[in-house]
Write an enzyme that holds these catalytic residues in place. Structure first.
Site, PDB file in Angstrom:
ATOM      1  N   GLU A 113       0.832  -1.206   0.000  1.00 63.75           N
ATOM      2  CA  GLU A 113       0.000   0.000   0.000  1.00 63.75           C
ATOM      3  C   GLU A 113       0.867   1.257   0.000  1.00 63.75           C
ATOM      4  O   GLU A 113       0.525   2.261  -0.631  1.00 63.75           O
ATOM      5  CB  GLU A 113      -0.936   0.002   1.206  1.00 63.75           C
ATOM      6  CG  GLU A 113      -1.972  -1.096   1.186  1.00 63.75           C
ATOM      7  CD  GLU A 113      -2.858  -1.040  -0.052  1.00 63.75           C
ATOM      8  OE1 GLU A 113      -3.391   0.043  -0.354  1.00 63.75           O
ATOM      9  OE2 GLU A 113      -3.019  -2.071  -0.722  1.00 63.75           O
TER      10      GLU A 113
ATOM     11  N   TRP B  88       1.952   1.722  -3.518  1.00 66.49           N
ATOM     12  CA  TRP B  88       0.904   2.362  -4.316  1.00 66.49           C
ATOM     13  C   TRP B  88       0.962   3.880  -4.145  1.00 66.49           C
ATOM     14  O   TRP B  88       0.763   4.639  -5.099  1.00 66.49           O
ATOM     15  CB  TRP B  88      -0.483   1.868  -3.885  1.00 66.49           C
ATOM     16  CG  TRP B  88      -0.967   0.637  -4.576  1.00 66.49           C
ATOM     17  CD1 TRP B  88      -1.084  -0.618  -4.041  1.00 66.49           C
ATOM     18  CD2 TRP B  88      -1.448   0.531  -5.935  1.00 66.49           C
ATOM     19  NE1 TRP B  88      -1.594  -1.484  -4.991  1.00 66.49           N
ATOM     20  CE2 TRP B  88      -1.830  -0.813  -6.145  1.00 66.49           C
ATOM     21  CE3 TRP B  88      -1.582   1.443  -6.981  1.00 66.49           C
ATOM     22  CZ2 TRP B  88      -2.337  -1.271  -7.356  1.00 66.49           C
ATOM     23  CZ3 TRP B  88      -2.091   0.994  -8.206  1.00 66.49           C
ATOM     24  CH2 TRP B  88      -2.462  -0.346  -8.376  1.00 66.49           C
TER      25      TRP B  88
ATOM     26  N   TRP C 142     -20.225  10.200 -20.932  1.00 63.69           N
ATOM     27  CA  TRP C 142     -20.816  10.024 -19.607  1.00 63.69           C
ATOM     28  C   TRP C 142     -22.189  10.688 -19.577  1.00 63.69           C
ATOM     29  O   TRP C 142     -22.479  11.607 -20.344  1.00 63.69           O
ATOM     30  CB  TRP C 142     -19.916  10.633 -18.537  1.00 63.69           C
ATOM     31  CG  TRP C 142     -18.538  10.056 -18.468  1.00 63.69           C
ATOM     32  CD1 TRP C 142     -17.380  10.615 -18.931  1.00 63.69           C
ATOM     33  CD2 TRP C 142     -18.159   8.799 -17.894  1.00 63.69           C
ATOM     34  NE1 TRP C 142     -16.312   9.788 -18.702  1.00 63.69           N
ATOM     35  CE2 TRP C 142     -16.754   8.664 -18.055  1.00 63.69           C
ATOM     36  CE3 TRP C 142     -18.862   7.766 -17.264  1.00 63.69           C
ATOM     37  CZ2 TRP C 142     -16.051   7.553 -17.602  1.00 63.69           C
ATOM     38  CZ3 TRP C 142     -18.159   6.658 -16.810  1.00 63.69           C
ATOM     39  CH2 TRP C 142     -16.772   6.557 -16.982  1.00 63.69           C
TER      40      TRP C 142
ATOM     41  N   ASN D 239     -11.071   2.102   2.576  1.00 67.56           N
ATOM     42  CA  ASN D 239     -10.507   1.988   1.234  1.00 67.56           C
ATOM     43  C   ASN D 239     -11.315   1.064   0.322  1.00 67.56           C
ATOM     44  O   ASN D 239     -11.523   1.358  -0.856  1.00 67.56           O
ATOM     45  CB  ASN D 239      -9.057   1.499   1.311  1.00 67.56           C
ATOM     46  CG  ASN D 239      -8.383   1.546  -0.047  1.00 67.56           C
ATOM     47  OD1 ASN D 239      -8.287   2.602  -0.659  1.00 67.56           O
ATOM     48  ND2 ASN D 239      -7.925   0.404  -0.542  1.00 67.56           N
TER      49      ASN D 239
ATOM     50  N   TRP E  74     -16.091  10.178 -13.832  1.00 65.49           N
ATOM     51  CA  TRP E  74     -15.257   9.978 -12.650  1.00 65.49           C
ATOM     52  C   TRP E  74     -14.733  11.295 -12.081  1.00 65.49           C
ATOM     53  O   TRP E  74     -14.486  11.397 -10.869  1.00 65.49           O
ATOM     54  CB  TRP E  74     -14.075   9.061 -12.971  1.00 65.49           C
ATOM     55  CG  TRP E  74     -13.150   9.581 -14.038  1.00 65.49           C
ATOM     56  CD1 TRP E  74     -13.224   9.349 -15.386  1.00 65.49           C
ATOM     57  CD2 TRP E  74     -11.999  10.430 -13.855  1.00 65.49           C
ATOM     58  NE1 TRP E  74     -12.200   9.983 -16.052  1.00 65.49           N
ATOM     59  CE2 TRP E  74     -11.434  10.658 -15.143  1.00 65.49           C
ATOM     60  CE3 TRP E  74     -11.391  11.009 -12.748  1.00 65.49           C
ATOM     61  CZ2 TRP E  74     -10.298  11.443 -15.339  1.00 65.49           C
ATOM     62  CZ3 TRP E  74     -10.261  11.796 -12.932  1.00 65.49           C
ATOM     63  CH2 TRP E  74      -9.724  12.013 -14.219  1.00 65.49           C
TER      64      TRP E  74
ATOM     65  N   TRP F 282      -9.617   6.956  -8.451  1.00 68.19           N
ATOM     66  CA  TRP F 282     -10.809   7.154  -9.267  1.00 68.19           C
ATOM     67  C   TRP F 282     -10.595   6.664 -10.688  1.00 68.19           C
ATOM     68  O   TRP F 282     -11.487   6.045 -11.276  1.00 68.19           O
ATOM     69  CB  TRP F 282     -11.221   8.627  -9.249  1.00 68.19           C
ATOM     70  CG  TRP F 282     -12.137   8.918  -8.106  1.00 68.19           C
ATOM     71  CD1 TRP F 282     -11.795   9.394  -6.871  1.00 68.19           C
ATOM     72  CD2 TRP F 282     -13.549   8.701  -8.070  1.00 68.19           C
ATOM     73  NE1 TRP F 282     -12.901   9.484  -6.063  1.00 68.19           N
ATOM     74  CE2 TRP F 282     -13.993   9.069  -6.780  1.00 68.19           C
ATOM     75  CE3 TRP F 282     -14.481   8.233  -8.995  1.00 68.19           C
ATOM     76  CZ2 TRP F 282     -15.339   8.977  -6.401  1.00 68.19           C
ATOM     77  CZ3 TRP F 282     -15.816   8.140  -8.628  1.00 68.19           C
ATOM     78  CH2 TRP F 282     -16.234   8.513  -7.341  1.00 68.19           C
TER      79      TRP F 282
END
Length: 478
Positions: free
Chosen positions: A275, A278, A306, A341, A359, A382
Site C-alpha cells: 500500500e 501504491w 458520460w 478503502n 469519474w 478514481w
C-alpha cells in the site's frame, strides 16, 4: 513546513539545522488554498491547525532539550509566495529550505517562490521527504516511468534499502533552532475564518502525538492486515492516512517498521508495504503525467460519453441510492471525513459504472470531503475504478454492490452503524432490502421509498449500459 508537520525525522529541517547556525521554522496558512474551500467548516483545516499548534510545542521542547534559546513556529496567514518572501527578507536569511511537493500547482508555486527569493538574493532548496522513492528513482530498464503497478512494486522493493529508510537525526543539531522574533503568535482557528467541526468527537487525534498514538494502535494489528483490511466493520486498517498526508508521521518510520515485520515473514506487513508502494506509484504517475489532473491517463477514454443524470448524481451524494453499502459508505464520509478503502472502490465503481457519471465529478467530491485527500492517490484511485487510468480495473469487470456487501460486510455491521433505519432488517436482506417481500418489510417496520430509498438503478441493466459505453471506445485506448 508544509506537508511535514513534525519535528523528528524531517529532511529539510535536518539539512537546515546541520548547515546553518540559526534556523527559523515557518508555516503559512495559504489563503490561495483556504479561500477556495467550499465551506468554513472544514475538518482538514481544523486538523492542520491543531497539528500546527502541536508542532510549535514540539519545536519548543526540542530546543529546550538541546539547550537552544529558541524553538517554536512562525505562522503566517496570507498568499504563500508573498508571505515566505517577505518573511525571508525580514529575517535576513541566506536560504529557504523545504520538502518537495509533487503536485503540478505546487511545483509551479515553488518555482515562483524560488525565483522571487533569488531576485532578493536568497537561495532555495528542497528535499525528498513525503515519499520513500520519488518520481525518477524507479524507472523501467528503458528509463521510462512505469504504467503498471506490479513491475513497479518489484523494482520499488529492490531499491528500498536501509539507506532509504534511515531517519534524519534532527535532534543532533537542534541547538541551532533560533529564537522567534518578538510578538510572534499562533492565530486561533476563528482568525483564519473557520469554525470548529466534530473533529474532536472523532477517533482522529491530531499532531505528532496523535500520529504516534494511532501507529502504536496499528502495530499489533499489522499481522492481520491482509485478512482484515477489506472489512469495513472490523478495525483492520491503519487509519494513518491523514497523518501520512500531512506529515505528522514520517513515512520512513512506518515503512521501516513494515519492512522489519515483513522480513520475519509477516504477510500483513508485506501487504501494507504494498500500500505504501501504491502511494509512491501514484505520486510518480502524477509527476510524469500531469494531464491526469483533468484528463484520462489513456487519452482514448476521454471520448467516453458520460451521463449528466442530475437526479442520480444527487442520490449518490445524499446517500440515497437504495444500495446499503454505497449509502453507508457515503454517510461515513459525510459524518467523519473518512471512507474505508474498500468502500472508496465500491462507491467509485457505482458512480461511474452503475450511474454512468464522469469519474471527475466523483473525484472532486472526494477532494472536498476527505480528511486525507491527496491529489495523486485520489486521482489514481478514481481512474482505477473508472478504468480510465494506468493499471486500471478492466472496464468489463464491474463491482456488484450487493455482492461486495455480502462478501465484506456479511452481518451488516458496518451498514447498520451508518444506516440505523435498517437495523431491524435481517442479515440476509441487509445488503439489498428492495428484494424483500411485503410481509418481510412489514415485519421489520420498513417502508421502501419512505424509510429507505428504492434503488435508483437496476444493477444488471446498468452493467449492460456500461459494457456498451466502453465497447465504443477504440481498442487502442485500452
Amino acid at each position: 513546513m508544509r506537508r511535514d508537520l513534525r519535528c523528528d525525522d524531517h529532511a529539510a529541517l535536518y539539512h537546515a539545522l546541520r548547515r546553518f547556525e540559526r534556523v527559523y521554522c515557518a508555516f503559512v496558512f495559504d489563503t490561495g488554498i483556504l479561500e477556495a474551500l467550499p465551506s468554513r467548516e472544514d475538518r482538514r483545516v481544523e486538523f492542520i491547525h491543531a497539528s500546527v499548534l502541536a508542532l510549535d510545542d514540539g519545536l519548543r521542547q526540542l530546543a529546550a532539550c538541546s539547550g537552544a534559546p529558541g524553538g517554536g513556529l512562525i505562522v503566517r496567514h496570507g498568499p504563500s509566495q508573498e508571505c515566505i518572501v517577505q518573511l525571508a527578507c525580514s529575517l535576513g536569511v541566506q536560504e529557504v529550505l523545504a520538502n518537495r511537493d509533487y503536485e503540478p500547482e505546487a511545483i509551479a508555486r515553488d518555482r515562483r517562490i524560488a525565483e522571487a527569493l533569488r531576485t532578493a538574493g536568497i537561495a532555495f532548496s528542497d528535499y525528498k521527504d513525503q515519499v520513500l522513492l520519488e518520481c525518477d528513482e524507479v524507472l523501467t530498464g528503458q528509463g521510462r516511468p512505469y504504467s503498471v503497478f506490479t513491475p513497479y512494486k518489484r523494482a520499488w522493493l529492490q531499491k528500498l534499502d536501509a539507506f532509504q529508510l534511515r531517519p534524519y537525526p534532527v535532534e543532533r543539531y537542534a541547538r541551532h533552532l533560533a529564537a522567534l522574533p518578538a510578538g510572534e503568535r499562533l492565530p486561533p482557528l476563528a482568525e483564519l475564518g473557520f469554525v470548529p467541526t466534530n473533529l474532536g468527537a472523532l477517533p482522529l487525534p491530531a499532531g505528532m502525538h496523535g500520529a504516534r498514538q494511532l501507529l502504536q494502535d496499528f502495530l499489533p494489528r499489522m499481522a492481520a492486515y491482509k485478512e482484515a483490511r477489506d472489512y469495513p466493520g472490523r478495525r483492520g486498517v491503519s487509519y494513518l492516512s491523514v497523518h501520512l498526508r500531512f506529515g505528522t508521521l514520517s513515512i520512513r518510520q512506518v515503512a521501516a517498521l513494515a519492512v522489519q515485520q515483513a522480513a520475519q515473514g509477516c504477510e500483513g506487513a508485506q501487504v501494507w508495504l504494498s500500500e505504501l508502494a501504491w502511494r509512491d506509484f501514484y505520486s510518480m504517475v502524477l509527476w510524469h503525467h500531469p494531464h491526469v489532473v483533468a484528463q484520462s491517463f489513456r487519452p482514448a477514454y476521454d471520448g467516453i460519453q458520460w451521463d449528466e443524470a442530475p437526479e442520480l448524481w444527487q442520490a449518490w451524494c445524499d446517500a440515497r441510492t437504495g444500495y446499503p453499502l454505497v449509502d453507508a459508505a457515503m454517510r461515513q464520509l459525510h459524518e467523519t471525513g473518512y471512507m474505508h478503502n474498500r468502500l472508496r472502490m465500491v462507491v467509485a465503481s457505482f458512480l461511474t459504472k452503475d450511474l454512468g457519471i464522469d469519474w471527475r465529478r466523483g473525484e472532486r467530491y472526494f477532494a472536498e470531503h476527505l480528511n486525507d485527500y491527496d491529489l495523486a492517490a485520489n486521482n489514481g484511485g478514481w481512474q482505477w475504478a473508472a478504468s480510465t487510468g494506468c493499471d486500471a480495473q478492466p472496464w468489463f469487470r464491474i463491482f456488484n454492490p450487493v455482492m461486495q456487501s455480502q462478501k465484506f460486510d456479511p452481518q451488516g455491521r458496518f451498514i447498520r452503524r451508518y444506516l440505523p433505519e435498517l437495523d431491524r432488517v435481517p442479515d440476509k436482506h441487509i445488503h439489498f432490502p428492495a428484494a424483500m417481500k411485503p410481509a418481510e418489510l412489514q415485519a421489520c417496520g420498513l417502508q421502501l421509498g419512505v424509510d429507505y430509498p428504492i434503488p435508483v438503478v437496476d444493477h444488471a441493466k446498468a452493467r449492460q449500459r456500461t459494457l456498451m459505453r466502453f465497447s465504443l471506445v477504440p481498442q487502442s485506448g485500452g
